[in-house]
Motif scaffolding. Structure first.
Motif, PDB file in Angstrom:
ATOM      1  N   THR A 227       0.828  -1.044  -0.044  1.00  0.00           N
ATOM      2  CA  THR A 227       0.022  -0.022   0.037  1.00  0.00           C
ATOM      3  C   THR A 227       0.790   1.138  -0.099  1.00  0.00           C
ATOM      4  O   THR A 227       0.651   2.306  -0.853  1.00  0.00           O
ATOM      5  N   ARG A 228       1.927   1.314   0.718  1.00  0.00           N
ATOM      6  CA  ARG A 228       2.745   2.356   0.779  1.00  0.00           C
ATOM      7  C   ARG A 228       3.607   2.673  -0.700  1.00  0.00           C
ATOM      8  O   ARG A 228       3.642   3.779  -1.088  1.00  0.00           O
ATOM      9  N   VAL A 229       3.819   1.518  -1.180  1.00  0.00           N
ATOM     10  CA  VAL A 229       4.252   1.588  -2.592  1.00  0.00           C
ATOM     11  C   VAL A 229       3.397   2.339  -3.487  1.00  0.00           C
ATOM     12  O   VAL A 229       3.636   3.289  -4.430  1.00  0.00           O
ATOM     13  N   LEU A 230       2.068   1.845  -3.551  1.00  0.00           N
ATOM     14  CA  LEU A 230       0.831   2.060  -4.492  1.00  0.00           C
ATOM     15  C   LEU A 230       0.839   3.619  -4.031  1.00  0.00           C
ATOM     16  O   LEU A 230       0.497   4.422  -4.845  1.00  0.00           O
ATOM     17  N   ARG A 231       0.828   4.410  -2.935  1.00  0.00           N
ATOM     18  CA  ARG A 231       0.740   5.605  -2.348  1.00  0.00           C
ATOM     19  C   ARG A 231       1.652   6.399  -3.176  1.00  0.00           C
ATOM     20  O   ARG A 231       1.345   7.547  -3.818  1.00  0.00           O
ATOM     21  N   GLU A 232       2.993   5.978  -3.161  1.00  0.00           N
ATOM     22  CA  GLU A 232       3.880   6.688  -3.807  1.00  0.00           C
ATOM     23  C   GLU A 232       3.680   6.829  -5.333  1.00  0.00           C
ATOM     24  O   GLU A 232       3.716   7.893  -5.829  1.00  0.00           O
ATOM     25  N   ILE A 233       3.106   5.602  -5.962  1.00  0.00           N
ATOM     26  CA  ILE A 233       2.926   5.684  -7.357  1.00  0.00           C
ATOM     27  C   ILE A 233       1.824   6.688  -7.791  1.00  0.00           C
ATOM     28  O   ILE A 233       1.755   7.419  -8.546  1.00  0.00           O
ATOM     29  N   ALA A 234       0.962   6.587  -6.868  1.00  0.00           N
ATOM     30  CA  ALA A 234      -0.351   7.336  -6.800  1.00  0.00           C
ATOM     31  C   ALA A 234       0.157   9.030  -6.982  1.00  0.00           C
ATOM     32  O   ALA A 234      -0.267   9.759  -7.490  1.00  0.00           O
ATOM     33  N   ALA A 235       0.950   9.246  -5.945  1.00  0.00           N
ATOM     34  CA  ALA A 235       1.488  10.588  -5.960  1.00  0.00           C
ATOM     35  C   ALA A 235       2.271  11.228  -6.898  1.00  0.00           C
ATOM     36  O   ALA A 235       1.839  12.367  -7.538  1.00  0.00           O
ATOM     37  N   GLY A 236       2.975  10.216  -7.797  1.00  0.00           N
ATOM     38  CA  GLY A 236       3.415  10.698  -9.025  1.00  0.00           C
ATOM     39  C   GLY A 236       2.666  10.803 -10.277  1.00  0.00           C
ATOM     40  O   GLY A 236       2.965  11.317 -11.227  1.00  0.00           O
ATOM     41  N   LEU A 237       1.375  10.334 -10.098  1.00  0.00           N
ATOM     42  CA  LEU A 237       0.397  10.478 -11.107  1.00  0.00           C
ATOM     43  C   LEU A 237      -0.202  11.905 -11.111  1.00  0.00           C
ATOM     44  O   LEU A 237      -1.038  12.082 -12.325  1.00  0.00           O
ATOM     45  N   ARG A 238      -0.187  12.520  -9.886  1.00  0.00           N
ATOM     46  CA  ARG A 238      -0.877  13.828 -10.030  1.00  0.00           C
ATOM     47  C   ARG A 238      -0.149  14.882 -10.772  1.00  0.00           C
ATOM     48  O   ARG A 238       1.137  14.877 -10.693  1.00  0.00           O
ATOM     49  N   PRO A 239      -1.088  15.599 -11.560  1.00  0.00           N
ATOM     50  CA  PRO A 239      -0.219  16.861 -12.515  1.00  0.00           C
ATOM     51  C   PRO A 239       0.431  17.838 -11.591  1.00  0.00           C
ATOM     52  O   PRO A 239       0.101  17.886 -10.251  1.00  0.00           O
TER      53      PRO A 239
END
Length: 239
Positions: A227-239
């Protein structure tokens, strides 16, 4: 040989430093990842499954937990054991029936409820009923909650473990036991010992095995790390 027999055999005749490592899948996709990585068996964590279903640990309705476990079992060919907390208040016969319906080969059963340790003799009697109903079809891992309930004396854990082994438990799990007391627990407990390991911290599985662990599980640690890794990925998807 049944899957339950295969799973049981994995716990015996293990060399020191070579514990059985059981990753904890929280859904069918993660189960397939672990099976494809070559692990011979898996053990679901109640907290990890709860998170995947949108619940806090200990809040999953029994029907949803059994359904989630059944999906995990269907997704892989290796044996799966399930953490079913304290058994959801089910009578031993119904609990065993529900577990077998999911296809699991084993289960974790806790000896505390609502933060309070159960009477060990009453719990041992209950475990004996579960084992009688299971008739060898389930590998019962009896959790010993003394350490996580503030009882630091290893002898109290050893006393409970002895009662549970005498009641037919296949393995005991002194959850939260400090690594430095594992040799003492190993000397005082008959049969396999489950040890929980933090992910990426503390002694390695091999080191825990050398100290006395028969098998290693990770609780919800793998799900939380993913979940922590997914949060990091999600944060990188934001414009």
């Amino acid at each position: 040989m049944s899957k339950a027999d295969v799973f049981r055999a994995l716990h015996h005749h293990r060399a020191p430093g070579d514990p059985l490592v059981l990753p904890g899948p929280w859904d069918a996709a993660s189960a397939r990842v672990f099976a494809e990585a070559g692990f011979p068996a898996l053990a679901t964590p109640s907290a990890g499954v709860a998170a995947s279903l949108g619940y806090e640990d200990g809040q999953v309705p029994a029907d949803e937990m059994f359904a989630a476990v059944a999906r995990i079992v269907r997704a892989v060919d290796v044996p799966v054991s399930a953490d079913v907390e304290g058994g959801y208040g089910l009578a031993p016969k119904e609990l065993v029936e529900r577990l077998l319906e999911t296809g699991v080969v084993g289960c974790n059963l806790e000896d505390s409820a609502d933060g309070v340790l159960r009477d060990p003799r009453e719990h041992a009697d209950w475990l004996a009923e579960v084992q009688s109903e299971a008739a060898g079809r389930l590998f019962v891992n009896a959790r010993v909650d003394t350490f996580v309930r503030g009882v630091a004396d290893p002898e109290r854990a050893i006393e409970r473990a002895a009662m549970y082994v005498a009641a037919g438990a296949d393995c005991v799990y002194p959850i939260g036991a400090p690594p430095d007391v594992l040799p003492l627990l190993r000397a005082g407990i008959q049969g396999p010992i489950n040890v929980g390991a933090p992910v990426g911290e503390g002694p390695s599985p091999a080191e825990l095995g050398a100290r006395g662990a028969t098998r290693i599980t990770f609780g919800p640690g793998l799900q939380r790390r993913a979940t922590r890794v997914l949060r990091e990925i999600a944060a990188g998807l934001r414009p």
